[in-house]
Write a protein that holds these residues in place. Sequence first.
Motif, PDB file in Angstrom:
ATOM      1  N   VAL A  41       6.011   6.595  -3.973  1.00 49.49           N
ATOM      2  CA  VAL A  41       5.648   7.211  -5.252  1.00 49.49           C
ATOM      3  C   VAL A  41       5.247   6.158  -6.276  1.00 49.49           C
ATOM      4  O   VAL A  41       5.516   4.963  -6.120  1.00 49.49           O
ATOM      5  N   ASP A  42       4.629   6.613  -7.360  1.00 49.81           N
ATOM      6  CA  ASP A  42       4.204   5.713  -8.432  1.00 49.81           C
ATOM      7  C   ASP A  42       5.335   5.425  -9.418  1.00 49.81           C
ATOM      8  O   ASP A  42       5.316   4.396 -10.109  1.00 49.81           O
ATOM      9  N   ALA A  43       6.296   6.325  -9.520  1.00 50.13           N
ATOM     10  CA  ALA A  43       7.427   6.126 -10.429  1.00 50.13           C
ATOM     11  C   ALA A  43       8.611   6.935  -9.939  1.00 50.13           C
ATOM     12  O   ALA A  43       8.456   7.931  -9.226  1.00 50.13           O
ATOM     13  N   ILE A  44       9.824   6.499 -10.338  1.00 50.57           N
ATOM     14  CA  ILE A  44      11.053   7.197  -9.972  1.00 50.57           C
ATOM     15  C   ILE A  44      11.823   7.518 -11.240  1.00 50.57           C
ATOM     16  O   ILE A  44      12.112   6.628 -12.045  1.00 50.57           O
ATOM     17  N   ALA A  45      12.137   8.793 -11.431  1.00 49.48           N
ATOM     18  CA  ALA A  45      12.967   9.230 -12.552  1.00 49.48           C
ATOM     19  C   ALA A  45      14.416   9.237 -12.083  1.00 49.48           C
ATOM     20  O   ALA A  45      14.741   9.859 -11.071  1.00 49.48           O
ATOM     21  N   ALA A  46      15.293   8.549 -12.815  1.00 50.42           N
ATOM     22  CA  ALA A  46      16.680   8.412 -12.395  1.00 50.42           C
ATOM     23  C   ALA A  46      17.626   8.639 -13.566  1.00 50.42           C
ATOM     24  O   ALA A  46      17.307   8.335 -14.714  1.00 50.42           O
ATOM     25  N   MET A  88       0.842  -1.196   0.000  1.00 54.15           N
ATOM     26  CA  MET A  88       0.000   0.000   0.000  1.00 54.15           C
ATOM     27  C   MET A  88       0.882   1.253   0.000  1.00 54.15           C
ATOM     28  O   MET A  88       1.824   1.361   0.765  1.00 54.15           O
ATOM     29  N   LYS A  89       0.591   2.185  -0.881  1.00 59.55           N
ATOM     30  CA  LYS A  89       1.361   3.415  -0.988  1.00 59.55           C
ATOM     31  C   LYS A  89       1.081   4.308   0.218  1.00 59.55           C
ATOM     32  O   LYS A  89      -0.042   4.393   0.698  1.00 59.55           O
ATOM     33  N   MET A  90       2.132   4.963   0.737  1.00 62.05           N
ATOM     34  CA  MET A  90       1.931   5.897   1.829  1.00 62.05           C
ATOM     35  C   MET A  90       1.210   7.138   1.304  1.00 62.05           C
ATOM     36  O   MET A  90       1.125   7.363   0.103  1.00 62.05           O
ATOM     37  N   MET A  91       0.726   7.948   2.216  1.00 63.98           N
ATOM     38  CA  MET A  91      -0.073   9.108   1.834  1.00 63.98           C
ATOM     39  C   MET A  91       0.832  10.244   1.369  1.00 63.98           C
ATOM     40  O   MET A  91       1.274  11.070   2.161  1.00 63.98           O
ATOM     41  N   LEU A  92       1.114  10.264   0.084  1.00 60.45           N
ATOM     42  CA  LEU A  92       1.868  11.352  -0.506  1.00 60.45           C
ATOM     43  C   LEU A  92       0.919  12.229  -1.308  1.00 60.45           C
ATOM     44  O   LEU A  92      -0.151  11.781  -1.732  1.00 60.45           O
ATOM     45  N   LEU A 121       1.954  13.296 -13.794  1.00 61.54           N
ATOM     46  CA  LEU A 121       1.539  14.140 -12.678  1.00 61.54           C
ATOM     47  C   LEU A 121       0.133  14.691 -12.904  1.00 61.54           C
ATOM     48  O   LEU A 121      -0.687  14.745 -11.967  1.00 61.54           O
ATOM     49  N   ARG A 122      -0.159  15.081 -14.120  1.00 57.87           N
ATOM     50  CA  ARG A 122      -1.495  15.609 -14.421  1.00 57.87           C
ATOM     51  C   ARG A 122      -2.569  14.533 -14.287  1.00 57.87           C
ATOM     52  O   ARG A 122      -3.747  14.850 -14.068  1.00 57.87           O
ATOM     53  N   ALA A 123      -2.153  13.278 -14.375  1.00 57.78           N
ATOM     54  CA  ALA A 123      -3.087  12.166 -14.188  1.00 57.78           C
ATOM     55  C   ALA A 123      -3.237  11.802 -12.718  1.00 57.78           C
ATOM     56  O   ALA A 123      -3.928  10.837 -12.375  1.00 57.78           O
ATOM     57  N   GLY A 124      -2.567  12.567 -11.828  1.00 58.31           N
ATOM     58  CA  GLY A 124      -2.715  12.338 -10.395  1.00 58.31           C
ATOM     59  C   GLY A 124      -1.640  11.473  -9.776  1.00 58.31           C
ATOM     60  O   GLY A 124      -1.697  11.171  -8.578  1.00 58.31           O
ATOM     61  N   GLU A 125      -0.648  11.071 -10.557  1.00 58.08           N
ATOM     62  CA  GLU A 125       0.411  10.214 -10.005  1.00 58.08           C
ATOM     63  C   GLU A 125       1.467  11.040  -9.286  1.00 58.08           C
ATOM     64  O   GLU A 125       1.532  12.266  -9.412  1.00 58.08           O
ATOM     65  N   ARG A 126       2.290  10.301  -8.530  1.00 60.30           N
ATOM     66  CA  ARG A 126       3.365  10.920  -7.763  1.00 60.30           C
ATOM     67  C   ARG A 126       4.680  10.391  -8.318  1.00 60.30           C
ATOM     68  O   ARG A 126       4.838   9.183  -8.492  1.00 60.30           O
TER      69      ARG A 126
END
Length: 288
Positions: A34-39, A1-5, A77-82
């Motif tokens: 988060v839903d994705a990580i940019a690296a 379960m994702k934490m509340m971000l 991000l515009r779709a609500g993801e983190r």
Amino acid sequence: MKMMLEKSALYVVATPIGNLSDISLRALEVLAGVDAIAAEHVQNSAHLLAKHHITAKWIRLHQHNESAAAEKILSLLRAGERVALVTDAGTPGISDPGAILVQRVREGGCRVIPIPGANAAVCALSAAGISDPHFLFYGFLPTKSGLRKRALTGIQSYPFTLIFYEAPHRILESVTDMIEVFGESRRITIARELTKLFETIYCGTLAETLVWLQADINQQKGEFVLLLSGAEMPEESGISEDARHTLSCLLAELPLKQSVKLAAEITGENKNALYQLALNLKSSEPGF
């Protein structure tokens, strides 16, 4: 379960510059939530996450694809993801990719949330024992000697500590160019491989430092932070009271550099001395 971000937010996450245990608890919570990580380089970042049992959906973001990756991340991000942004080591956007992405996200109306942590320049400064409270972070110098010496000449008279990053294959050339521009006696602190097994912090004159580097090829390896002492300034006591008053009046209305330039033209006083006085006047202001 994702934490509340927070939804539709880009988290700019600082990661360790060497020792993987230097990650903050908040950074780990964000990276896990988060839903994705940019690296910049997924393999390097994946090693850090594996140590902390975190799995992730990855987005590659480096200096050659940052604009395209920024558009992809903005759509998420515009779709609500983190989304979290990390670099290979340290804080994104500080001599590393990330600034373009942050700019696009802010322009796109989404929130950017910094998660502070390791930074090689501040780490080196904290262990150098330099009492001067003022410093300039320059980052990487130009790779070619001619351009590098031109850049160094442009900051030769700055009266505060100058902080540079340098790669191992250019360290000897850079110190040699510094000797040509600043002279042999200017003091420098070399911090290499910070927080890693072979961490070294060496202080000396530029001439002594070049000899030290040449004497041991192992000291030419790793990632470097260079902290060069500032130019010595004339004593404030040589500035007339009229010049002090003129400078104070100008500082109340104009930016520091413009005030110093005008004060030097009006009073005929030494520009460098006026600059140091202006810094001291500004630093003594309440809330500065």
